[in-house]
Design a protein around this motif. Structure first.
Motif, PDB file in Angstrom:
ATOM      1  N   THR A 218       0.815  -1.210   0.000  1.00 48.47           N
ATOM      2  CA  THR A 218       0.000   0.000   0.000  1.00 48.47           C
ATOM      3  C   THR A 218       0.852   1.264   0.000  1.00 48.47           C
ATOM      4  O   THR A 218       0.308   2.374   0.022  1.00 48.47           O
ATOM      5  N   ALA A 219       2.174   1.109  -0.026  1.00 48.71           N
ATOM      6  CA  ALA A 219       3.130   2.229  -0.056  1.00 48.71           C
ATOM      7  C   ALA A 219       3.064   3.079   1.210  1.00 48.71           C
ATOM      8  O   ALA A 219       3.358   4.273   1.176  1.00 48.71           O
ATOM      9  N   ASN A 220       2.718   2.444   2.322  1.00 49.44           N
ATOM     10  CA  ASN A 220       2.712   3.159   3.597  1.00 49.44           C
ATOM     11  C   ASN A 220       4.025   3.013   4.363  1.00 49.44           C
ATOM     12  O   ASN A 220       4.294   3.819   5.254  1.00 49.44           O
ATOM     13  N   HIS A 221       4.801   1.997   4.029  1.00 48.30           N
ATOM     14  CA  HIS A 221       6.062   1.773   4.736  1.00 48.30           C
ATOM     15  C   HIS A 221       7.090   1.156   3.803  1.00 48.30           C
ATOM     16  O   HIS A 221       6.747   0.479   2.831  1.00 48.30           O
ATOM     17  N   TYR A 222       8.355   1.409   4.143  1.00 51.97           N
ATOM     18  CA  TYR A 222       9.473   0.738   3.486  1.00 51.97           C
ATOM     19  C   TYR A 222       9.726  -0.590   4.205  1.00 51.97           C
ATOM     20  O   TYR A 222       9.265  -0.804   5.336  1.00 51.97           O
ATOM     21  N   PHE A 223      10.502  -1.444   3.565  1.00 54.19           N
ATOM     22  CA  PHE A 223      10.850  -2.707   4.198  1.00 54.19           C
ATOM     23  C   PHE A 223      11.645  -2.462   5.479  1.00 54.19           C
ATOM     24  O   PHE A 223      11.439  -3.143   6.495  1.00 54.19           O
ATOM     25  N   LEU A 224      12.531  -1.471   5.462  1.00 52.27           N
ATOM     26  CA  LEU A 224      13.325  -1.190   6.659  1.00 52.27           C
ATOM     27  C   LEU A 224      12.473  -0.626   7.784  1.00 52.27           C
ATOM     28  O   LEU A 224      12.836  -0.741   8.954  1.00 52.27           O
ATOM     29  N   ASP A 225      11.342   0.002   7.465  1.00 52.42           N
ATOM     30  CA  ASP A 225      10.394   0.394   8.514  1.00 52.42           C
ATOM     31  C   ASP A 225       9.871  -0.843   9.228  1.00 52.42           C
ATOM     32  O   ASP A 225       9.704  -0.848  10.463  1.00 52.42           O
ATOM     33  N   ALA A 226       9.590  -1.882   8.441  1.00 56.98           N
ATOM     34  CA  ALA A 226       9.103  -3.127   9.025  1.00 56.98           C
ATOM     35  C   ALA A 226      10.177  -3.768   9.902  1.00 56.98           C
ATOM     36  O   ALA A 226       9.884  -4.282  10.994  1.00 56.98           O
ATOM     37  N   VAL A 227      11.412  -3.724   9.432  1.00 53.17           N
ATOM     38  CA  VAL A 227      12.516  -4.267  10.232  1.00 53.17           C
ATOM     39  C   VAL A 227      12.645  -3.498  11.542  1.00 53.17           C
ATOM     40  O   VAL A 227      12.838  -4.086  12.620  1.00 53.17           O
ATOM     41  N   ALA A 228      12.518  -2.169  11.451  1.00 54.54           N
ATOM     42  CA  ALA A 228      12.603  -1.351  12.662  1.00 54.54           C
ATOM     43  C   ALA A 228      11.446  -1.653  13.612  1.00 54.54           C
ATOM     44  O   ALA A 228      11.625  -1.667  14.838  1.00 54.54           O
ATOM     45  N   GLY A 229      10.251  -1.916  13.077  1.00 62.63           N
ATOM     46  CA  GLY A 229       9.128  -2.289  13.925  1.00 62.63           C
ATOM     47  C   GLY A 229       9.392  -3.579  14.679  1.00 62.63           C
ATOM     48  O   GLY A 229       9.077  -3.696  15.868  1.00 62.63           O
ATOM     49  N   ALA A 230       9.994  -4.551  13.992  1.00 62.91           N
ATOM     50  CA  ALA A 230      10.352  -5.805  14.661  1.00 62.91           C
ATOM     51  C   ALA A 230      11.432  -5.572  15.719  1.00 62.91           C
ATOM     52  O   ALA A 230      11.402  -6.188  16.799  1.00 62.91           O
ATOM     53  N   ALA A 231      12.382  -4.669  15.429  1.00 59.43           N
ATOM     54  CA  ALA A 231      13.436  -4.365  16.398  1.00 59.43           C
ATOM     55  C   ALA A 231      12.867  -3.706  17.651  1.00 59.43           C
ATOM     56  O   ALA A 231      13.315  -3.977  18.773  1.00 59.43           O
ATOM     57  N   VAL A 232      11.882  -2.834  17.478  1.00 65.26           N
ATOM     58  CA  VAL A 232      11.246  -2.183  18.616  1.00 65.26           C
ATOM     59  C   VAL A 232      10.553  -3.215  19.502  1.00 65.26           C
ATOM     60  O   VAL A 232      10.631  -3.160  20.742  1.00 65.26           O
ATOM     61  N   ILE A 233       9.877  -4.178  18.880  1.00 66.77           N
ATOM     62  CA  ILE A 233       9.220  -5.239  19.648  1.00 66.77           C
ATOM     63  C   ILE A 233      10.252  -6.080  20.396  1.00 66.77           C
ATOM     64  O   ILE A 233      10.047  -6.471  21.553  1.00 66.77           O
ATOM     65  N   ALA A 234      11.376  -6.369  19.751  1.00 66.89           N
ATOM     66  CA  ALA A 234      12.431  -7.138  20.414  1.00 66.89           C
ATOM     67  C   ALA A 234      13.001  -6.367  21.601  1.00 66.89           C
ATOM     68  O   ALA A 234      13.230  -6.933  22.677  1.00 66.89           O
ATOM     69  N   ALA A 235      13.221  -5.051  21.417  1.00 65.08           N
ATOM     70  CA  ALA A 235      13.739  -4.231  22.519  1.00 65.08           C
ATOM     71  C   ALA A 235      12.726  -4.157  23.652  1.00 65.08           C
ATOM     72  O   ALA A 235      13.093  -4.215  24.834  1.00 65.08           O
TER      73      ALA A 235
END
Length: 315
Positions: A218-235
């Motif tokens: 949907t062009a709302n996020h980049y792939f690295l945004d998704a990676v950062a979201g996963a990193a936030v959950i891990a932190a």
């Protein structure tokens, strides 16, 4: 990832829903207000978005373009993807939280703390790095805003997933990290870990993966945004136990202070007559019952008075 242990008392007793709801509402309110108050530095946000796009191309991670073209060219895929982006974020996450509260009481408190901690970390990311999503880049970068393209089918307008006319109530440059992906991963881990039915566990795997495809398509996020979201959950998972220990320490301190505070209890129907004043010897309070000790004292005093008066009578 955090998990509850049966040894802790907090994991045995179910939290009260009337204390949980205000707590969750306060944290989500802080997140929403903070997200809106973050200054939308559009030039910096655009530059951050382009920097992410260049990095992804250099790493050959640019999957956003083909996914976006797929949803743009096929409404049968694009419209459901837009509905998923606009709604699941706000439906599945609270549903999993309620499921944990009702069915997995021992693990609920850790799960709730994990979600709240990760959400606040995401707010810090929005503040430090405002990022323009692909759909808001100049058209020559090749992205199409599918939410705007298919807005006639839903409640949203051109302002991401916000209802028509309310796009000003959302910060459209809060793309890094993607909490759509972060919250979906939180749901997936809990469904996989605590689900007993194979379909529930399968949903725990599928939901985060579908969310990643949806936010990029949907062009709302980049792939690295998704990676950062996963990193936030891990932190957030790593910080859950320390935060719970801090909260328990604060509660214990409050309880100990409350226990040391003396509470004066006055028996029902009692009245403090003297109010700190001493009565003179022999004085009697009206209506007061006389004890045997008082009677003996009174008798002694009377006898003494008679003996003192007797010689005077003899004289």
């Amino acid at each position: 990832m955090p998990h509850a242990t049966a040894a802790t008392p907090s994991s045995v007793h179910r939290p009260r829903w009337w204390t949980e709801l205000p707590l969750i509402a306060v944290v989500y309110g802080l997140y929403s207000v903070g997200r809106l108050l973050v200054r939308e530095d559009i030039p910096a946000a655009v530059e951050h978005g382009l920097a992410i796009l260049r990095l992804e191309k250099a790493l050959h991670l640019n999957a956003e373009h083909p996914l976006n073209r797929l949803l743009t060219d096929h409404p049968a895929l694009g419209i459901p993807a837009d509905f998923a982006y606009a709604s699941l974020h706000y439906l599945v996450t609270p549903a999993v939280l309620v499921w944990m509260f009702r069915r997995r009481t021992a693990a609920y408190r850790a799960a709730r703390t994990w979600l709240m901690t990760s959400t606040l970390l995401g707010l810090i990311g929005f503040t430090l790095m405002p990022t323009c999503p692909p759909r808001l880049l100049d058209a020559h970068h090749g992205f199409v805003d599918t939410m705007a393209q298919y807005s006639a089918y839903g409640w949203w307008g051109a302002g991401a997933s916000a209802p028509r006319g309310l796009s000003g109530m959302t910060n459209q440059y809060a793309a890094m990290p993607s909490l759509h992906v972060g919250w979906a991963l939180w749901c997936g881990v809990l469904l996989w870990r605590h689900g007993r039915h194979p379909l529930v566990r399968a949903a725990g795997v599928a939901y985060p993966l579908i969310t990643v495809l949806v936010v990029m398509g949907t062009a709302n996020h980049y792939f690295l945004d998704a990676v950062a979201g996963a990193a936030v959950i891990a932190a957030g998972a790593l910080l859950t136990r320390p935060f719970m220990r801090i909260a328990d320490g604060v509660k214990d301190r409050i309880r100990s202070v409350s226990a040391r505070t003396p509470v004066a209890v006055t028996p029902v129907g009692s009245t403090i007559v003297g109010d700190g004043c001493k009565t003179s010897a022999g004085e009697r309070i009206p209506g007061r019952r006389t004890s045997s000790a008082d009677s003996s004292d009174a008798g002694t005093d009377t006898a003494a008075e008679v003996s003192d008066d007797a010689p005077a009578a003899a004289r």
